[in-house]
Design a protein around this motif. Structure first.
Motif, PDB file in Angstrom:
ATOM      1  N   SER A  72       0.821  -1.212   0.000  1.00 52.06           N
ATOM      2  CA  SER A  72       0.000   0.000   0.000  1.00 52.06           C
ATOM      3  C   SER A  72       0.856   1.263   0.000  1.00 52.06           C
ATOM      4  CB  SER A  72      -0.918   0.017   1.226  1.00 52.06           C
ATOM      5  OG  SER A  72      -1.771  -1.099   1.238  1.00 52.06           O
ATOM      6  N   ILE A  76      -1.478   6.195   2.938  1.00 46.81           N
ATOM      7  CA  ILE A  76      -2.702   5.572   3.454  1.00 46.81           C
ATOM      8  C   ILE A  76      -2.368   4.606   4.586  1.00 46.81           C
ATOM      9  CG2 ILE A  76      -2.774   3.678   1.782  1.00 46.81           C
ATOM     10  CD1 ILE A  76      -5.754   5.621   3.342  1.00 46.81           C
ATOM     11  N   THR A 164      -6.509  -4.829   5.107  1.00 44.52           N
ATOM     12  CA  THR A 164      -5.789  -4.057   4.096  1.00 44.52           C
ATOM     13  C   THR A 164      -6.268  -4.464   2.703  1.00 44.52           C
ATOM     14  OG1 THR A 164      -3.950  -5.632   4.125  1.00 44.52           O
ATOM     15  CG2 THR A 164      -3.784  -3.710   5.566  1.00 44.52           C
ATOM     16  N   ASN A 166     -10.274  -4.250   0.504  1.00 43.73           N
ATOM     17  CA  ASN A 166     -11.610  -3.681   0.673  1.00 43.73           C
ATOM     18  C   ASN A 166     -12.657  -4.774   0.835  1.00 43.73           C
ATOM     19  OD1 ASN A 166     -13.213  -4.257  -1.842  1.00 43.73           O
ATOM     20  ND2 ASN A 166     -11.599  -3.076  -2.859  1.00 43.73           N
ATOM     21  N   PRO A 187     -11.318  -0.957   4.918  1.00 45.08           N
ATOM     22  CA  PRO A 187     -11.730  -0.178   3.751  1.00 45.08           C
ATOM     23  C   PRO A 187     -13.088  -0.706   3.272  1.00 45.08           C
ATOM     24  CG  PRO A 187      -9.488  -1.037   3.504  1.00 45.08           C
ATOM     25  CD  PRO A 187     -10.145  -1.789   4.622  1.00 45.08           C
ATOM     26  N   SER A 196     -11.800   4.094   4.510  1.00 41.16           N
ATOM     27  CA  SER A 196     -11.201   3.406   5.652  1.00 41.16           C
ATOM     28  C   SER A 196     -11.949   3.870   6.896  1.00 41.16           C
ATOM     29  CB  SER A 196      -9.712   3.761   5.757  1.00 41.16           C
ATOM     30  OG  SER A 196      -9.168   3.250   6.954  1.00 41.16           O
ATOM     31  N   ARG A 212     -11.919   7.879   6.314  1.00 43.37           N
ATOM     32  CA  ARG A 212     -11.025   8.515   5.351  1.00 43.37           C
ATOM     33  C   ARG A 212     -11.147   7.821   3.995  1.00 43.37           C
ATOM     34  NH1 ARG A 212     -11.192  11.226   9.131  1.00 43.37           N
ATOM     35  NH2 ARG A 212      -9.528  12.174  10.369  1.00 43.37           N
ATOM     36  N   CYS A 214     -10.188   6.118   0.555  1.00 42.01           N
ATOM     37  CA  CYS A 214      -9.050   5.251   0.262  1.00 42.01           C
ATOM     38  C   CYS A 214      -9.345   4.431  -0.990  1.00 42.01           C
ATOM     39  CB  CYS A 214      -8.755   4.325   1.448  1.00 42.01           C
ATOM     40  SG  CYS A 214     -10.068   3.123   1.784  1.00 42.01           S
TER      41      CYS A 214
END
Length: 416
Positions: A72, A76, A164, A166, A187, A196, A212, A214
């Motif tokens: 990543s 992030i 980590t 989605n 996420p 996130s 947030r 992402c």
């Protein structure tokens, strides 16, 4: 002694951390110490140091042209570690091992009295992560090959669970394996846009603490969401349409729509460059099940008339809108807008709607939502609040609440 021709990876490493901190994404002293102590290049041994120490995501595995695992972007990672609020001595579960770098950062923070378990569905990724972690001095991190949707009950309950990858839903295992005062960070896919979200238990539901924007690859295995990415061109990822919700579609018919005459509607709205990604996309996706995201790679831009909302240099153009049965309406920068800079960090611009097919009703619906978002004050994703209930649980709702029911969770979204 280091050769003058060899890159100074220590300096590159620290400059990257300085950059992420200067940009305001590292605030916690423990998070900073972890980033400064753990070199990223040990987890990407086959990648050039100049690429490793850029603030970017790096793909490590693809299947049929689609990235399924990556290291990543450090920004992030820092944002999510700040959201996670790790403490020494905590028991942590990570779903999505990647290179092992994030697990090492967390192991540094929780220290020798804490424990980090990271799981991944792919044996090759698991084996590589073990090697990377051992080479960096974190061989004590437990790396397990398993389906992340099931969590890891052997070491539950956890103070923190972090994904980590989605996911479109919260599986029962993630909820039940979390301590009553724990924190779940994932996420979450909100009909296209991803956020996130840090959740904590609150009586009969999970309550968001922070949110947030992402972008992550999807969860794989038995709990994976139905794929909503439609390839519109022969070449993989040349021209794609991502749906907010899975439904039958005809890729050839959609492509034909894009080649047909278009109608434009100018809107009396001016946007800041970051607002389509950090605000408008979330509003539109939550309010409209017909939400879609249209993306064209750099190679296809000259061949197709793709309305541009955001242009990513070297990558392509993307826009958002609504897909109907025989129509497509998407947003674009007004051609008459004063700013010609279409990058995310470019200047303020005016907004237009471009419609294809029999789109009168669809374009008016899109306009209605854009004007509502404008009247609400250009709300951003950070102002979203989320409650996550078991599907059959009754809950108090306000008239403005948005409810999206998934298999295991009833999500209630509100703007604050």
């Amino acid at each position: 002694m280091q050769s003058s021709k060899e890159p100074d990876m220590t300096a590159m490493h620290q400059r990257l951390v300085d950059q992420v901190k200067t940009n305001g994404h590292i605030r916690n002293a423990r998070v900073e110490a972890a980033f400064r102590a753990v070199p990223r290049h040990l987890f990407l041994p086959n990648v050039a140091p100049a690429e490793v120490y850029r603030d970017q995501a790096i793909a490590i595995q693809s299947i049929n042209g689609q990235v399924v695992s990556s290291s990543s972007q450090p920004t992030i990672m820092a944002i999510m570690l700040e959201q996670l609020q790790l403490q020494p001595g905590q028991n942590v579960l990570e779903i999505g091992s990647g290179t092992g770098y994030n697990a090492a950062l967390m192991a540094h923070i929780v220290g020798p009295t804490g424990k980090v378990t990271t799981i991944d569905i792919d044996e090759d990724i698991v084996e590589a992560a073990r090697v990377h972690l051992a080479s960096a001095g974190f061989g004590h991190v437990q790396v397990i090959c398993a389906d992340g949707g099931l969590g890891y009950p052997a070491d539950a309950p956890y103070d923190r669970i972090i994904l980590t990858v989605n996911a479109g839903d919260i599986t029962p295992a993630w909820h039940t394996q979390l301590k009553p005062n724990g924190r779940l960070l994932l996420p979450l896919v909100l009909r296209g846009p991803q956020a996130s979200i840090a959740f904590t238990p609150n009586k009969d539901h999970l309550e968001s603490l922070s949110l947030r924007a992402c972008g992550f690859v999807g969860l794989r295995g038995a709990f994976a969401e139905a794929d909503t990415l439609i390839q519109l061109a022969p070449e993989i990822n040349q021209l794609t349409l991502r749906l907010g919700e899975a439904r039958p579609t005809d890729a050839q018919a959609i492509y034909a729509l894009l080649q047909s005459p278009a109608q434009d509607i100018r809107l009396p709205i001016s946007l800041q460059p970051q607002e389509p990604f950090f605000g408008l996309s979330f509003w539109l996706a939550l309010h409209e099940a017909q939400f879609c995201l249209l993306t064209a790679s750099t190679s296809s831009i000259g061949q197709n008339s793709i309305p541009g909302l955001i242009h990513f240099p070297g990558k392509g153009t993307t826009t958002i809108g609504l897909l109907g049965d025989n129509a497509l309406s998407v947003l674009m920068r007004d051609p008459a807008s004063a700013s010609a800079d279409t990058r995310p960090g470019g200047g303020t611009f005016n907004l237009s709607i471009r419609s294809f097919g029999s789109a009168d009703l669809l374009s008016q619906q899109l306009k209605k939502q854009i004007m509502a978002w404008d009247a609400a004050g250009h709300l951003a994703e950070k102002q979203l609040h989320v409650r996550a209930y078991p599907p059959d649980t009754a809950c108090n709702l306000k008239a403005s609440d948005i409810v999206i029911a998934k298999r295991w969770t009833k999500f209630v979204y509100s703007w604050q």
